[in-house]
Design a protein around this motif. Structure first.
Motif, short mmCIF file in Angstrom:
data_model
loop_
_atom_site.label_atom_id
_atom_site.label_comp_id
_atom_site.label_asym_id
_atom_site.label_seq_id
_atom_site.Cartn_x
_atom_site.Cartn_y
_atom_site.Cartn_z
N GLN A 13 9.00 51.80 26.77
CA GLN A 13 10.10 52.22 27.63
C GLN A 13 10.18 51.25 28.67
O GLN A 13 11.29 51.08 29.32
CB GLN A 13 9.79 53.59 27.93
N ARG A 14 9.19 51.00 29.46
CA ARG A 14 9.28 50.05 30.61
C ARG A 14 9.68 48.68 30.36
O ARG A 14 10.41 47.96 30.91
CB ARG A 14 7.63 50.13 31.31
N TYR A 36 13.40 48.92 29.83
CA TYR A 36 14.03 49.13 31.17
C TYR A 36 14.23 47.83 31.65
O TYR A 36 15.42 47.51 32.05
CB TYR A 36 13.11 49.85 31.91
N ASN A 53 17.74 55.19 38.84
CA ASN A 53 18.42 54.54 37.62
C ASN A 53 19.95 54.63 37.50
O ASN A 53 20.49 53.82 37.19
CB ASN A 53 17.72 55.06 36.16
N ILE A 88 19.57 52.09 30.84
CA ILE A 88 18.69 52.33 32.05
C ILE A 88 18.49 53.59 32.64
O ILE A 88 17.27 54.03 33.21
CB ILE A 88 19.57 51.65 33.24
N GLY A 96 16.96 55.40 28.49
CA GLY A 96 15.84 54.56 27.88
C GLY A 96 16.21 54.37 26.16
O GLY A 96 16.91 55.23 25.91
#
Length: 403
Positions: free
Chosen positions: A3-4, A7, A154, A198, A201
Protein backbone atom coordinates in the motif's frame (compact mmCIF):
# COMPACT_ATOMS: atom_id res chain seq x y z
CA UNK A 1 4.45 -2.26 2.25
CA UNK A 2 2.46 -2.74 -0.95
CA UNK A 3 0.00 0.00 0.00
CA UNK A 4 2.85 2.39 0.78
CA UNK A 5 4.45 1.71 -2.59
CA UNK A 6 1.14 2.34 -4.38
CA UNK A 7 0.64 5.56 -2.40
CA UNK A 8 4.02 7.08 -3.29
CA UNK A 9 3.78 5.84 -6.87
CA UNK A 10 0.40 7.57 -7.21
CA UNK A 11 1.80 10.82 -5.80
CA UNK A 12 4.78 10.65 -8.17
CA UNK A 13 2.61 9.89 -11.21
CA UNK A 14 0.28 12.74 -10.26
CA UNK A 15 3.17 15.19 -10.16
CA UNK A 16 4.41 13.94 -13.53
CA UNK A 17 0.90 14.23 -15.00
CA UNK A 18 0.59 17.83 -13.80
CA UNK A 19 4.05 18.77 -15.07
CA UNK A 20 3.89 17.19 -18.52
CA UNK A 21 0.16 17.85 -18.82
CA UNK A 22 0.74 21.55 -18.23
CA UNK A 23 3.48 21.64 -20.87
CA UNK A 24 1.27 19.87 -23.41
CA UNK A 25 -1.82 21.92 -22.57
CA UNK A 26 -0.01 25.27 -22.59
CA UNK A 27 1.71 24.76 -25.92
CA UNK A 28 0.40 27.23 -28.44
CA UNK A 29 -1.53 29.31 -25.91
CA UNK A 30 -1.68 32.93 -27.14
CA UNK A 31 -0.82 35.99 -25.09
CA UNK A 32 -4.01 37.50 -23.72
CA UNK A 33 -4.07 41.25 -23.19
CA UNK A 34 -6.92 43.05 -21.51
CA UNK A 35 -8.14 45.17 -18.66
CA UNK A 36 -6.83 42.69 -16.12
CA UNK A 37 -3.28 43.37 -17.20
CA UNK A 38 -3.30 46.62 -15.17
CA UNK A 39 -0.49 47.11 -12.72
CA UNK A 40 -1.81 46.22 -9.26
CA UNK A 41 -0.02 46.03 -5.92
CA UNK A 42 -0.90 45.18 -2.34
CA UNK A 43 -0.61 48.02 0.18
CA UNK A 44 -1.35 48.85 3.79
CA UNK A 45 -3.21 52.06 4.63
CA UNK A 46 -1.06 54.18 6.95
CA UNK A 47 -3.52 57.00 7.51
CA UNK A 48 -6.35 59.12 6.08
CA UNK A 49 -5.14 62.41 4.58
CA UNK A 50 -8.39 64.17 3.66
CA UNK A 51 -11.97 63.88 2.44
CA UNK A 52 -13.01 66.02 -0.51
CA UNK A 53 -16.19 66.43 -2.50
CA UNK A 54 -15.96 64.72 -5.88
CA UNK A 55 -18.25 67.31 -7.50
CA UNK A 56 -16.56 69.87 -9.74
CA UNK A 57 -18.08 73.18 -10.81
CA UNK A 58 -17.85 73.95 -14.52
CA UNK A 59 -19.66 77.10 -15.75
CA UNK A 60 -21.85 77.10 -12.69
CA UNK A 61 -22.83 73.43 -13.09
CA UNK A 62 -21.59 70.73 -10.68
CA UNK A 63 -20.40 67.48 -12.24
CA UNK A 64 -19.55 64.30 -10.35
CA UNK A 65 -20.92 63.06 -7.08
CA UNK A 66 -19.80 61.45 -3.87
CA UNK A 67 -16.62 61.95 -1.88
CA UNK A 68 -12.95 61.37 -2.63
CA UNK A 69 -10.93 59.94 0.26
CA UNK A 70 -7.20 60.55 0.05
CA UNK A 71 -5.03 58.18 2.07
CA UNK A 72 -1.37 57.32 2.55
CA UNK A 73 -0.39 53.70 1.91
CA UNK A 74 2.78 51.64 1.98
CA UNK A 75 3.25 49.26 -0.96
CA UNK A 76 3.91 45.71 0.23
CA UNK A 77 5.04 43.90 -2.92
CA UNK A 78 6.53 44.39 -6.36
CA UNK A 79 9.22 46.77 -7.50
CA UNK A 80 7.67 49.63 -5.49
CA UNK A 81 7.76 47.68 -2.23
CA UNK A 82 8.35 49.93 0.75
CA UNK A 83 7.33 53.12 -1.05
CA UNK A 84 4.81 55.44 0.59
CA UNK A 85 2.22 56.61 -1.94
CA UNK A 86 -1.03 58.56 -1.92
CA UNK A 87 -4.15 56.66 -2.95
CA UNK A 88 -7.68 57.77 -3.67
CA UNK A 89 -11.07 56.16 -3.10
CA UNK A 90 -14.21 57.52 -4.66
CA UNK A 91 -17.19 56.95 -2.39
CA UNK A 92 -20.38 57.09 -4.42
CA UNK A 93 -23.46 56.48 -2.23
CA UNK A 94 -25.53 55.57 -5.30
CA UNK A 95 -23.12 52.94 -6.56
CA UNK A 96 -24.51 49.37 -6.19
CA UNK A 97 -21.07 47.91 -5.49
CA UNK A 98 -19.58 50.50 -3.20
CA UNK A 99 -16.67 49.44 -0.99
CA UNK A 100 -16.68 50.62 2.60
CA UNK A 101 -14.54 53.62 3.49
CA UNK A 102 -10.88 52.84 4.00
CA UNK A 103 -9.35 53.23 7.43
CA UNK A 104 -5.89 52.96 8.91
CA UNK A 105 -4.49 49.45 8.93
CA UNK A 106 -6.54 48.13 6.00
CA UNK A 107 -4.76 45.92 3.48
CA UNK A 108 -5.89 46.95 0.00
CA UNK A 109 -5.23 46.42 -3.69
CA UNK A 110 -4.07 49.59 -5.44
CA UNK A 111 -4.30 50.01 -9.21
CA UNK A 112 -1.86 52.24 -11.06
CA UNK A 113 -3.97 54.60 -13.15
CA UNK A 114 -1.90 57.44 -14.59
CA UNK A 115 -4.16 60.19 -15.91
CA UNK A 116 -2.74 63.23 -17.62
CA UNK A 117 -2.85 66.20 -15.27
CA UNK A 118 -3.82 64.11 -12.22
CA UNK A 119 -1.62 64.37 -9.13
CA UNK A 120 -2.71 61.00 -7.71
CA UNK A 121 -2.06 57.89 -9.80
CA UNK A 122 -2.97 55.09 -7.35
CA UNK A 123 -6.64 54.16 -6.98
CA UNK A 124 -8.31 51.78 -4.57
CA UNK A 125 -9.29 48.62 -6.40
CA UNK A 126 -10.28 46.04 -3.80
CA UNK A 127 -9.64 44.99 -0.25
CA UNK A 128 -7.21 42.12 0.27
CA UNK A 129 -9.51 39.17 0.97
CA UNK A 130 -7.04 36.33 0.54
CA UNK A 131 -5.82 36.72 4.13
CA UNK A 132 -9.25 35.84 5.54
CA UNK A 133 -9.63 33.05 2.98
CA UNK A 134 -6.27 31.61 4.06
CA UNK A 135 -7.39 31.59 7.70
CA UNK A 136 -10.62 29.80 6.79
CA UNK A 137 -8.70 27.36 4.63
CA UNK A 138 -6.21 26.56 7.42
CA UNK A 139 -9.08 26.09 9.87
CA UNK A 140 -10.78 23.70 7.45
CA UNK A 141 -7.54 21.77 6.97
CA UNK A 142 -6.98 21.56 10.73
CA UNK A 143 -10.49 20.23 11.38
CA UNK A 144 -10.17 17.77 8.51
CA UNK A 145 -6.86 16.42 9.82
CA UNK A 146 -8.15 16.33 13.40
CA UNK A 147 -11.22 14.38 12.39
CA UNK A 148 -9.79 12.24 9.59
CA UNK A 149 -6.18 11.91 10.81
CA UNK A 150 -4.20 10.13 8.08
CA UNK A 151 -7.14 10.04 5.70
CA UNK A 152 -7.65 13.75 6.36
CA UNK A 153 -4.10 14.42 5.18
CA UNK A 154 -4.68 12.23 2.12
CA UNK A 155 -7.92 14.08 1.40
CA UNK A 156 -6.13 17.43 1.44
CA UNK A 157 -3.42 16.05 -0.85
CA UNK A 158 -5.95 14.70 -3.35
CA UNK A 159 -7.88 17.98 -3.20
CA UNK A 160 -4.69 19.88 -4.00
CA UNK A 161 -3.93 17.63 -6.98
CA UNK A 162 -7.52 18.02 -8.20
CA UNK A 163 -7.36 21.83 -8.10
CA UNK A 164 -3.99 21.82 -9.84
CA UNK A 165 -5.32 19.49 -12.55
CA UNK A 166 -8.13 21.96 -13.26
CA UNK A 167 -6.07 25.15 -13.16
CA UNK A 168 -2.71 24.08 -14.63
CA UNK A 169 -3.85 21.43 -17.12
CA UNK A 170 -7.54 21.68 -18.03
CA UNK A 171 -7.97 25.47 -18.28
CA UNK A 172 -4.70 26.01 -20.25
CA UNK A 173 -5.81 23.25 -22.64
CA UNK A 174 -9.07 25.11 -23.34
CA UNK A 175 -7.37 28.49 -23.76
CA UNK A 176 -4.76 27.05 -26.11
CA UNK A 177 -7.41 25.60 -28.43
CA UNK A 178 -7.00 21.90 -27.60
CA UNK A 179 -9.80 19.35 -27.95
CA UNK A 180 -12.03 20.10 -24.95
CA UNK A 181 -13.87 16.77 -25.07
CA UNK A 182 -10.69 14.72 -24.88
CA UNK A 183 -9.00 16.83 -22.23
CA UNK A 184 -12.09 16.93 -20.01
CA UNK A 185 -12.33 13.13 -20.08
CA UNK A 186 -8.58 12.78 -19.41
CA UNK A 187 -8.68 15.14 -16.43
CA UNK A 188 -11.76 13.41 -14.97
CA UNK A 189 -10.11 9.98 -15.29
CA UNK A 190 -6.97 11.30 -13.61
CA UNK A 191 -8.94 12.85 -10.73
CA UNK A 192 -10.92 9.67 -10.11
CA UNK A 193 -7.92 7.32 -10.15
CA UNK A 194 -5.69 9.67 -8.17
CA UNK A 195 -8.30 10.42 -5.50
CA UNK A 196 -9.29 6.80 -4.90
CA UNK A 197 -5.71 5.52 -4.77
CA UNK A 198 -4.50 8.27 -2.42
CA UNK A 199 -7.51 8.30 -0.10
CA UNK A 200 -8.39 4.60 -0.11
CA UNK A 201 -5.40 2.71 -1.49
CA UNK A 202 -5.20 -0.20 -3.93
CA UNK A 203 -7.82 -2.68 -2.75
CA UNK A 204 -11.13 -4.22 -3.74
CA UNK A 205 -13.09 -1.27 -2.42
CA UNK A 206 -11.09 1.13 -4.59
CA UNK A 207 -11.53 -1.11 -7.64
CA UNK A 208 -15.31 -1.33 -7.24
CA UNK A 209 -15.66 2.41 -6.66
CA UNK A 210 -13.47 3.20 -9.69
CA UNK A 211 -15.51 0.95 -11.99
CA UNK A 212 -18.72 2.53 -10.72
CA UNK A 213 -17.31 6.03 -11.25
CA UNK A 214 -16.20 5.32 -14.81
CA UNK A 215 -19.59 3.82 -15.69
CA UNK A 216 -21.46 6.77 -14.18
CA UNK A 217 -19.16 9.25 -15.91
CA UNK A 218 -19.58 7.48 -19.26
CA UNK A 219 -23.36 7.63 -18.87
CA UNK A 220 -23.23 11.36 -18.02
CA UNK A 221 -21.03 12.11 -21.03
CA UNK A 222 -23.22 10.11 -23.40
CA UNK A 223 -26.40 11.75 -22.11
CA UNK A 224 -24.85 15.20 -22.50
CA UNK A 225 -23.93 14.55 -26.14
CA UNK A 226 -27.39 13.09 -26.80
CA UNK A 227 -29.20 16.02 -25.19
CA UNK A 228 -26.96 18.45 -27.03
CA UNK A 229 -28.27 17.03 -30.30
CA UNK A 230 -31.96 17.13 -29.36
CA UNK A 231 -31.92 20.44 -27.47
CA UNK A 232 -30.06 22.24 -30.29
CA UNK A 233 -27.72 24.07 -27.94
CA UNK A 234 -25.43 26.80 -29.22
CA UNK A 235 -23.30 27.26 -26.10
CA UNK A 236 -24.16 30.97 -25.95
CA UNK A 237 -25.42 30.78 -22.37
CA UNK A 238 -24.72 34.35 -21.21
CA UNK A 239 -22.57 37.37 -22.00
CA UNK A 240 -19.49 35.59 -20.64
CA UNK A 241 -19.94 32.99 -23.37
CA UNK A 242 -19.89 35.77 -25.96
CA UNK A 243 -16.62 37.15 -24.56
CA UNK A 244 -15.18 33.63 -24.55
CA UNK A 245 -16.30 33.09 -28.13
CA UNK A 246 -14.26 36.06 -29.39
CA UNK A 247 -11.33 35.55 -27.05
CA UNK A 248 -9.42 33.84 -29.86
CA UNK A 249 -10.82 35.14 -33.15
CA UNK A 250 -8.66 32.94 -35.39
CA UNK A 251 -9.72 29.69 -33.67
CA UNK A 252 -12.83 30.33 -31.51
CA UNK A 253 -13.41 28.17 -28.45
CA UNK A 254 -16.11 25.53 -28.89
CA UNK A 255 -18.84 26.71 -26.53
CA UNK A 256 -20.84 23.48 -26.82
CA UNK A 257 -17.76 21.60 -25.67
CA UNK A 258 -17.56 23.96 -22.68
CA UNK A 259 -21.07 22.87 -21.66
CA UNK A 260 -20.03 19.21 -22.00
CA UNK A 261 -16.96 19.77 -19.84
CA UNK A 262 -18.87 21.75 -17.22
CA UNK A 263 -21.50 19.02 -16.86
CA UNK A 264 -18.89 16.25 -16.74
CA UNK A 265 -16.71 17.94 -14.12
CA UNK A 266 -19.73 18.99 -12.08
CA UNK A 267 -21.20 15.48 -12.03
CA UNK A 268 -17.87 13.75 -11.35
CA UNK A 269 -17.70 14.75 -7.69
CA UNK A 270 -21.21 13.52 -6.86
CA UNK A 271 -20.73 10.28 -8.82
CA UNK A 272 -17.43 9.60 -7.07
CA UNK A 273 -19.04 10.28 -3.69
CA UNK A 274 -21.90 7.84 -4.34
CA UNK A 275 -19.65 5.10 -5.75
CA UNK A 276 -17.16 5.28 -2.88
CA UNK A 277 -19.84 5.42 -0.18
CA UNK A 278 -21.67 2.44 -1.67
CA UNK A 279 -18.50 0.38 -2.12
CA UNK A 280 -17.45 1.14 1.46
CA UNK A 281 -20.87 0.25 2.93
CA UNK A 282 -21.05 -3.07 1.07
CA UNK A 283 -17.48 -3.91 2.04
CA UNK A 284 -18.33 -3.35 5.68
CA UNK A 285 -21.44 -5.53 5.32
CA UNK A 286 -19.43 -8.31 3.71
CA UNK A 287 -16.80 -8.25 6.46
CA UNK A 288 -19.41 -8.38 9.22
CA UNK A 289 -21.47 -11.07 7.47
CA UNK A 290 -19.15 -12.99 5.08
CA UNK A 291 -21.83 -15.61 4.45
CA UNK A 292 -23.88 -13.07 2.45
CA UNK A 293 -24.33 -14.13 -1.16
CA UNK A 294 -23.84 -11.91 -4.20
CA UNK A 295 -27.62 -11.49 -4.52
CA UNK A 296 -27.92 -10.31 -0.92
CA UNK A 297 -25.06 -7.83 -1.39
CA UNK A 298 -26.61 -6.51 -4.59
CA UNK A 299 -30.04 -5.99 -3.02
CA UNK A 300 -28.44 -4.35 0.02
CA UNK A 301 -26.54 -2.01 -2.29
CA UNK A 302 -29.73 -1.08 -4.10
CA UNK A 303 -31.48 -0.37 -0.79
CA UNK A 304 -28.60 1.82 0.43
CA UNK A 305 -28.36 3.48 -2.97
CA UNK A 306 -32.01 4.50 -3.01
CA UNK A 307 -31.50 6.47 0.18
CA UNK A 308 -28.36 8.09 -1.21
CA UNK A 309 -30.01 8.86 -4.55
CA UNK A 310 -32.59 11.26 -3.15
CA UNK A 311 -30.17 13.38 -1.15
CA UNK A 312 -27.45 13.47 -3.83
CA UNK A 313 -29.94 14.50 -6.53
CA UNK A 314 -31.10 17.32 -4.26
CA UNK A 315 -27.48 18.26 -3.66
CA UNK A 316 -26.83 18.71 -7.37
CA UNK A 317 -30.00 20.68 -8.03
CA UNK A 318 -29.52 22.97 -5.04
CA UNK A 319 -25.85 23.50 -5.86
CA UNK A 320 -26.62 24.64 -9.41
CA UNK A 321 -29.49 26.85 -8.27
CA UNK A 322 -27.40 28.37 -5.50
CA UNK A 323 -24.49 29.15 -7.83
CA UNK A 324 -26.76 31.15 -10.16
CA UNK A 325 -29.32 32.45 -7.69
CA UNK A 326 -28.90 36.14 -8.60
CA UNK A 327 -29.37 35.40 -12.29
CA UNK A 328 -32.40 33.20 -11.58
CA UNK A 329 -34.01 35.98 -9.55
CA UNK A 330 -33.51 38.51 -12.35
CA UNK A 331 -34.91 36.19 -14.98
CA UNK A 332 -37.94 35.38 -12.87
CA UNK A 333 -38.55 39.06 -12.10
CA UNK A 334 -38.33 40.34 -15.68
CA UNK A 335 -39.76 37.40 -17.59
CA UNK A 336 -43.41 37.79 -18.62
CA UNK A 337 -43.74 34.28 -20.04
CA UNK A 338 -42.90 31.09 -18.14
CA UNK A 339 -42.66 29.16 -21.42
CA UNK A 340 -40.14 31.63 -22.83
CA UNK A 341 -38.17 31.54 -19.58
CA UNK A 342 -37.94 27.73 -19.51
CA UNK A 343 -36.79 27.64 -23.13
CA UNK A 344 -33.93 30.11 -22.66
CA UNK A 345 -30.65 28.31 -23.21
CA UNK A 346 -29.30 29.65 -19.92
CA UNK A 347 -32.09 27.93 -17.97
CA UNK A 348 -32.03 24.83 -20.18
CA UNK A 349 -28.33 24.27 -19.45
CA UNK A 350 -28.90 24.60 -15.69
CA UNK A 351 -31.71 22.04 -15.84
CA UNK A 352 -29.61 19.80 -18.09
CA UNK A 353 -26.75 19.83 -15.59
CA UNK A 354 -29.05 18.69 -12.81
CA UNK A 355 -30.73 16.00 -14.91
CA UNK A 356 -27.52 14.57 -16.35
CA UNK A 357 -25.77 14.57 -12.99
CA UNK A 358 -28.73 12.89 -11.32
CA UNK A 359 -28.93 10.33 -14.14
CA UNK A 360 -25.25 9.56 -13.70
CA UNK A 361 -25.82 8.98 -9.99
CA UNK A 362 -28.92 6.90 -10.69
CA UNK A 363 -27.05 4.49 -12.97
CA UNK A 364 -23.90 4.48 -10.82
CA UNK A 365 -25.84 2.85 -7.96
CA UNK A 366 -26.84 -0.45 -9.64
CA UNK A 367 -23.54 -0.72 -11.53
CA UNK A 368 -21.47 -0.21 -8.37
CA UNK A 369 -23.73 -2.58 -6.41
CA UNK A 370 -23.35 -5.25 -9.09
CA UNK A 371 -19.56 -4.93 -9.23
CA UNK A 372 -19.29 -4.99 -5.42
CA UNK A 373 -21.53 -8.06 -5.20
CA UNK A 374 -19.42 -9.99 -7.72
CA UNK A 375 -16.02 -8.93 -6.37
CA UNK A 376 -16.77 -9.21 -2.66
CA UNK A 377 -18.66 -12.51 -2.87
CA UNK A 378 -15.71 -14.14 -4.65
CA UNK A 379 -13.09 -12.60 -2.36
CA UNK A 380 -11.42 -14.86 0.17
CA UNK A 381 -10.09 -12.07 2.35
CA UNK A 382 -10.83 -8.52 3.38
CA UNK A 383 -9.96 -5.36 1.48
CA UNK A 384 -6.49 -5.40 3.02
CA UNK A 385 -5.82 -8.98 1.95
CA UNK A 386 -6.32 -10.50 5.39
CA UNK A 387 -8.78 -13.22 6.15
CA UNK A 388 -11.75 -12.14 8.22
CA UNK A 389 -11.54 -12.98 11.89
CA UNK A 390 -13.74 -15.93 12.84
CA UNK A 391 -16.70 -15.30 15.10
CA UNK A 392 -16.15 -16.36 18.73
CA UNK A 393 -17.17 -19.99 19.31
CA UNK A 394 -20.35 -20.60 21.26
CA UNK A 395 -20.25 -23.03 24.18
CA UNK A 396 -21.65 -26.44 23.22
CA UNK A 397 -24.90 -27.48 24.81
CA UNK A 398 -24.63 -30.28 27.42
CA UNK A 399 -27.24 -32.82 28.15
CA UNK A 400 -27.47 -32.07 31.87
CA UNK A 401 -27.42 -28.31 31.43
CA UNK A 402 -30.60 -26.69 32.74
CA UNK A 403 -32.97 -25.48 30.07
Amino acid sequence: MKQRFVYFATVLCSILFLFFGNRAASSGMPEFQGIYQDHCVMARVEGILSRQSAAQEIDGVFYGRGTNILFAAEILNGEERGQLVTGIQNVDPESPSQLRDVKKGDRVILTYNPVEGAAITWMLGEYVRTDALAVFGLAFAAVLILFGRRKGVNTLLSLGFTCLAIFVVFIPAILSGKNIYGWSVAVCVFVIVMTLLIVEGANQKCLCAAIGCFCGLAVSGALTLLCDHFLQLTGMVDENSMYLKYLIEEDPIDLKAIIFAAILVGAMGAIMDVAMSLASALRELHEKAPECSAAVLFHSGMTIGRDMMGTMANTLVLAYIGSSLSLTLLLMAYSRSVIALLNREMIVVEILQSLVGSSGILLTIPLTSLVCAVVYSHAKGTADGKAPEPLPAQPAAHEDMPL
